[in-house]
Design an enzyme around this catalytic site. Sequence first.
Site, PDB file in Angstrom:
ATOM      1  N   ASP A  10       0.864  -1.174   0.000  1.00 48.17           N
ATOM      2  CA  ASP A  10       0.000   0.000   0.000  1.00 48.17           C
ATOM      3  C   ASP A  10       0.911   1.238   0.000  1.00 48.17           C
ATOM      4  OD1 ASP A  10       0.855   0.331   2.614  1.00 48.17           O
ATOM      5  OD2 ASP A  10      -1.154   0.339   3.495  1.00 48.17           O
ATOM      6  N   CYS A  67       3.078  -3.109   4.075  1.00 45.40           N
ATOM      7  CA  CYS A  67       2.243  -1.942   4.394  1.00 45.40           C
ATOM      8  C   CYS A  67       2.930  -1.212   5.549  1.00 45.40           C
ATOM      9  CB  CYS A  67       0.803  -2.345   4.705  1.00 45.40           C
ATOM     10  SG  CYS A  67       0.561  -3.405   6.142  1.00 45.40           S
ATOM     11  N   THR A  69       2.536  -1.395   8.883  1.00 46.21           N
ATOM     12  CA  THR A  69       2.930  -2.308   9.959  1.00 46.21           C
ATOM     13  C   THR A  69       3.159  -3.742   9.491  1.00 46.21           C
ATOM     14  OG1 THR A  69       0.628  -2.841  10.369  1.00 46.21           O
ATOM     15  CG2 THR A  69       1.573  -1.025  11.671  1.00 46.21           C
ATOM     16  N   HIS A 100       9.662 -23.393  10.043  1.00 47.68           N
ATOM     17  CA  HIS A 100       8.531 -23.991  10.769  1.00 47.68           C
ATOM     18  C   HIS A 100       7.194 -23.829  10.062  1.00 47.68           C
ATOM     19  CE1 HIS A 100      10.537 -23.989  15.036  1.00 47.68           C
ATOM     20  NE2 HIS A 100      11.334 -24.492  14.097  1.00 47.68           N
ATOM     21  N   HIS A 135       6.705 -30.235  11.425  1.00 46.43           N
ATOM     22  CA  HIS A 135       6.142 -28.946  10.987  1.00 46.43           C
ATOM     23  C   HIS A 135       5.200 -29.126   9.797  1.00 46.43           C
ATOM     24  CE1 HIS A 135       8.739 -27.037  13.825  1.00 46.43           C
ATOM     25  NE2 HIS A 135       9.801 -27.604  13.278  1.00 46.43           N
TER      26      HIS A 135
END
Length: 143
Positions: A10, A67, A69, A100, A135
Amino acid sequence: MTEKIIIGSDHGGFDLKEIIKELLTELLFDVTDVGCYDTTSVHYPEIAQRVAKKIAAGEFSRGILICGTGIGMSLAANRFPKIRATLCHDHLTARLSREHNDSNILAMGARVLGVDTAKDILMTWLNTDFAGDRHLTRIQMLD
Ligand code: RB5
């Protein structure tokens, strides 16, 4: 063979996306950029959906979303089956997201990370293999 990779951001992630795109190009990836293309405000779910849909459809095996965060992008992308978007903050989370979680989308926050850390996260994420074994059982449970 040249590996294809898809990237999107963004407005909050635009500047970092351009830097990451340049690095990917130097690394000889065939980069598809699905926007945004400047710092005009856009809605992060729309960009995340462009990337997640193409990975879920098998057109790309992995992608990157940025973005402010990284939170909005990871939330939006993880709505899609087969998507394992991981928000990574440092070397350790980048490594473990691959070992993982078999991460197929790297999400990063441009307001949270410095450029050098973002580049280290990218390189670690690109170069770390999934560990499989127990995993694999766990990621199969996700879908
Ligand atoms: C955009 O203002 C901001 O909300 C976005 O970049 C992101 O941080 C959302 O999670």
